[in-house]
Design an enzyme around this catalytic site. Sequence first.
Site, PDB file in Angstrom:
ATOM      1  N   ASP A 100       0.971  -1.245   0.207  1.00 43.78           N
ATOM      2  CA  ASP A 100       0.318   0.081  -0.143  1.00 43.78           C
ATOM      3  C   ASP A 100       0.479   1.532   0.151  1.00 43.78           C
ATOM      4  O   ASP A 100       2.323   1.078   0.243  1.00 43.78           O
ATOM      5  CB  ASP A 100      -1.033  -0.272   1.403  1.00 43.78           C
ATOM      6  CG  ASP A 100      -1.969   1.361   1.061  1.00 43.78           C
ATOM      7  OD1 ASP A 100      -2.720   1.425   2.181  1.00 43.78           O
ATOM      8  OD2 ASP A 100      -2.217   1.711  -0.078  1.00 43.78           O
ATOM      9  N   SER A 101       0.600   2.438  -0.021  1.00 45.63           N
ATOM     10  CA  SER A 101       1.529   3.276  -0.165  1.00 45.63           C
ATOM     11  C   SER A 101       1.388   4.433   0.902  1.00 45.63           C
ATOM     12  O   SER A 101       2.175   5.453   0.494  1.00 45.63           O
ATOM     13  CB  SER A 101       0.952   4.288  -1.252  1.00 45.63           C
ATOM     14  OG  SER A 101      -1.306   4.638  -1.011  1.00 45.63           O
ATOM     15  N   GLY A 102       0.619   4.124   1.841  1.00 41.70           N
ATOM     16  CA  GLY A 102       0.874   5.103   3.122  1.00 41.70           C
ATOM     17  C   GLY A 102      -0.072   6.008   3.370  1.00 41.70           C
ATOM     18  O   GLY A 102       0.008   6.162   4.501  1.00 41.70           O
ATOM     19  N   GLY A 103      -0.101   6.369   2.574  1.00 44.47           N
ATOM     20  CA  GLY A 103      -1.589   7.327   2.827  1.00 44.47           C
ATOM     21  C   GLY A 103      -2.556   6.966   3.581  1.00 44.47           C
ATOM     22  O   GLY A 103      -2.627   8.477   4.941  1.00 44.47           O
ATOM     23  N   PHE A 104      -2.890   5.963   4.385  1.00 44.58           N
ATOM     24  CA  PHE A 104      -4.165   5.693   4.323  1.00 44.58           C
ATOM     25  C   PHE A 104      -3.260   5.303   6.212  1.00 44.58           C
ATOM     26  O   PHE A 104      -4.290   6.213   6.990  1.00 44.58           O
ATOM     27  CB  PHE A 104      -4.835   3.819   4.465  1.00 44.58           C
ATOM     28  CG  PHE A 104      -5.945   4.278   5.199  1.00 44.58           C
ATOM     29  CD1 PHE A 104      -5.475   2.732   6.374  1.00 44.58           C
ATOM     30  CD2 PHE A 104      -6.813   4.319   5.379  1.00 44.58           C
ATOM     31  CE1 PHE A 104      -6.480   2.617   6.903  1.00 44.58           C
ATOM     32  CE2 PHE A 104      -8.151   3.222   5.742  1.00 44.58           C
ATOM     33  CZ  PHE A 104      -7.639   2.926   6.785  1.00 44.58           C
ATOM     34  N   ASP A 154      -2.792   8.077  -2.073  1.00 47.15           N
ATOM     35  CA  ASP A 154      -3.846   8.738  -2.602  1.00 47.15           C
ATOM     36  C   ASP A 154      -4.581   9.018  -0.667  1.00 47.15           C
ATOM     37  O   ASP A 154      -4.614   8.738  -0.360  1.00 47.15           O
ATOM     38  CB  ASP A 154      -5.162   7.419  -2.377  1.00 47.15           C
ATOM     39  CG  ASP A 154      -5.395   6.832  -1.846  1.00 47.15           C
ATOM     40  OD1 ASP A 154      -4.149   6.692  -0.973  1.00 47.15           O
ATOM     41  OD2 ASP A 154      -6.340   5.994  -1.515  1.00 47.15           O
ATOM     42  N   GLN A 198     -11.816   7.094  -5.873  1.00 45.32           N
ATOM     43  CA  GLN A 198     -12.274   7.030  -4.401  1.00 45.32           C
ATOM     44  C   GLN A 198     -13.367   7.875  -4.286  1.00 45.32           C
ATOM     45  O   GLN A 198     -14.253   6.708  -4.978  1.00 45.32           O
ATOM     46  CB  GLN A 198     -11.457   8.280  -4.088  1.00 45.32           C
ATOM     47  CG  GLN A 198     -10.280   7.689  -3.124  1.00 45.32           C
ATOM     48  CD  GLN A 198     -10.319   7.089  -2.294  1.00 45.32           C
ATOM     49  OE1 GLN A 198     -11.118   6.499  -1.408  1.00 45.32           O
ATOM     50  NE2 GLN A 198      -9.003   6.334  -1.832  1.00 45.32           N
ATOM     51  N   GLY A 225     -11.195   3.544   0.041  1.00 42.58           N
ATOM     52  CA  GLY A 225     -12.100   4.321   0.938  1.00 42.58           C
ATOM     53  C   GLY A 225     -13.590   4.177   1.341  1.00 42.58           C
ATOM     54  O   GLY A 225     -14.603   4.878   1.554  1.00 42.58           O
ATOM     55  N   ASP A 275      -7.885  -7.795   1.198  1.00 43.60           N
ATOM     56  CA  ASP A 275      -6.248  -7.504   1.853  1.00 43.60           C
ATOM     57  C   ASP A 275      -7.576  -7.715   3.230  1.00 43.60           C
ATOM     58  O   ASP A 275      -8.076  -6.436   3.319  1.00 43.60           O
ATOM     59  CB  ASP A 275      -5.220  -6.920   1.768  1.00 43.60           C
ATOM     60  CG  ASP A 275      -6.042  -5.747   2.808  1.00 43.60           C
ATOM     61  OD1 ASP A 275      -5.998  -4.720   2.130  1.00 43.60           O
ATOM     62  OD2 ASP A 275      -5.461  -5.539   3.892  1.00 43.60           O
TER      63      ASP A 275
HETATM   64  C1  LIG Z   1      -9.689  -1.966   6.927  1.00 42.75           C
HETATM   65  N1  LIG Z   1     -10.336  -0.404   6.250  1.00 42.75           N
HETATM   66  C2  LIG Z   1      -9.559   0.172   5.354  1.00 42.75           C
HETATM   67  N2  LIG Z   1      -8.162  -0.065   4.434  1.00 42.75           N
HETATM   68  C3  LIG Z   1      -7.578   0.835   3.822  1.00 42.75           C
HETATM   69  C4  LIG Z   1      -6.738   1.048   3.276  1.00 42.75           C
HETATM   70  C5  LIG Z   1      -5.351   0.406   3.942  1.00 42.75           C
HETATM   71  C6  LIG Z   1      -5.454  -0.690   3.738  1.00 42.75           C
HETATM   72  C7  LIG Z   1      -3.815  -1.115   4.379  1.00 42.75           C
HETATM   73  O1  LIG Z   1      -3.938  -0.635   5.944  1.00 42.75           O
HETATM   74  C8  LIG Z   1      -3.938  -2.200   6.332  1.00 42.75           C
HETATM   75  O2  LIG Z   1      -4.588  -2.418   7.280  1.00 42.75           O
HETATM   76  C9  LIG Z   1      -4.772  -1.621   7.873  1.00 42.75           C
HETATM   77  C10 LIG Z   1      -2.980  -3.346   5.489  1.00 42.75           C
HETATM   78  O3  LIG Z   1      -1.433  -3.235   5.354  1.00 42.75           O
HETATM   79  C11 LIG Z   1      -3.829  -3.066   4.203  1.00 42.75           C
HETATM   80  O4  LIG Z   1      -2.802  -3.139   3.455  1.00 42.75           O
HETATM   81  C12 LIG Z   1      -6.757   2.134   2.399  1.00 42.75           C
HETATM   82  N3  LIG Z   1      -5.705   2.576   1.479  1.00 42.75           N
HETATM   83  C13 LIG Z   1      -5.510   3.087   0.703  1.00 42.75           C
HETATM   84  N4  LIG Z   1      -4.496   3.482   0.517  1.00 42.75           N
HETATM   85  N5  LIG Z   1      -6.634   3.762  -0.145  1.00 42.75           N
HETATM   86  C14 LIG Z   1      -8.242   3.581   0.350  1.00 42.75           C
HETATM   87  O5  LIG Z   1      -8.672   4.244   0.056  1.00 42.75           O
HETATM   88  C15 LIG Z   1      -7.261   2.232   2.294  1.00 42.75           C
HETATM   89  C16 LIG Z   1      -8.662   2.257   2.397  1.00 42.75           C
HETATM   90  C17 LIG Z   1      -8.823   1.324   3.547  1.00 42.75           C
HETATM   91  N6  LIG Z   1     -10.160   0.635   4.546  1.00 42.75           N
END
Ligand SMILES: CNc1nc2c(CC[C@H]3O[C@@H](OC)[C@H](O)[C@@H]3O)c3nc(N)[nH]c(=O)c3cc2[nH]1
Length: 381
Positions: A100-104, A154, A198, A225, A275
Amino acid sequence: MNNPDPRQQTDFHYRLHATDGAARLGEVVTPRGVVRTPAFMPVGTAGTVKGMYPEQVRDLGADILLGNTYHLMLRPGAERVARLGGLHELMRWPHPILTDSGGFQVMSLAGLRKMSEKGVTFRSHIDGAYHELTPERSIEIQGLLGADIQMQLDECVRLPASRDEINRALQLSLRWAERSKRAFEAQPKGRALFGIVQGGDDAELRTQSARGLIDIDFPGYSIGGLAVGEPQAVMLAMLEVVTPILPKDKPRYLMGVGTPDDIIESVARGVDMFDCVMPTRAGRHAQAFTRFGKINLKNARHADDPRPLDAESDCPAARDYSRAYLHHLVRCEEMLGSMLLTWVNLAYYQSLMAGIRAAIAQGRFEAFKAEVKEGWARGDI
Ligand SMILES: CNc1nc2c(CC[C@H]3O[C@@H](OC)[C@H](O)[C@@H]3O)c3nc(N)[nH]c(=O)c3cc2[nH]1
């Protein structure tokens, strides 16, 4: 391990093998191996699937793992992982890895965040050091890690949110999608960058986001999102808006999802990849996922129960250990308790995915879905 045999270098692509309603059976082909879809990707956030050996994860049927830019850029650091041969080498996982890109995580874990057009600056939740994450830096980090499938940077908006807020984040994410794709062009062939749809819980904005990403053109599309606090019905309604718009010959990855019920209902609406920290995190909190639904091993009712969780399971942790023993381990907070229940849960998730793939292949997905739900409803006898 970090330099796959050039003869096997095959460009990243998706193969659709069968459909059953909107459910899809396929394969994502990467230079490091094939991912059978619908697929569940165990989360290995900091370069480890917590409590599991890589071989164990592989033996359960996982074709791909997930790593995280935010955690790995803070510790051990992307440049250090690259010096050590990349993430596959470091964690002894020679199969595909998605990052994942890290933004979340920045929005959910870091302190003192400052978001701008350029990117986001933040303070590490570990040592308070300042960091900057831009589309370009996120792609550079994912490249240093050596990820086979990478995510654009994102902005994911928590729900509920105003339409203006959702639209602002959607438009920023589209501009970051362009920048991420340009930065990605410097990476070796065979890897893939996914755009992230999104648009929150707004059908019109979801459509705009999907169409905007398709215009930029990606080899795969994540649906972001969601799983951010909205009811399951809202998540499923957004899938019904987005998946019919996305190209049929490209994979769809629903980020952060979910429970077994979320997954089977999302497969029914055309999602290929998932995931979620649920199976691993629940395992560390004494929760077991089984064919009979969820079982809380902390509950005193298990104290004298000699039965295993599921005598018919292929997973030794579910088949050979008594509930009484598992209850004892979680009560004493013994590490083996977390390890065994994580094993149980990942085994259940992978067996669910294998059952889903077989059911789509046989054209009996709806019947399979009903059978599985009946088992969960029957509960733990
Ligand atoms: C739980 N719900 C949820 N997780 C999300 C993640 C992180 C998943 C990543 O976060 C980590 O789990 C919390 C794991 O490593 C996973 O790859 C998201 N990541 C990005 N870039 N954009 C999103 O819109 C997004 C939405 C999510 N909704």
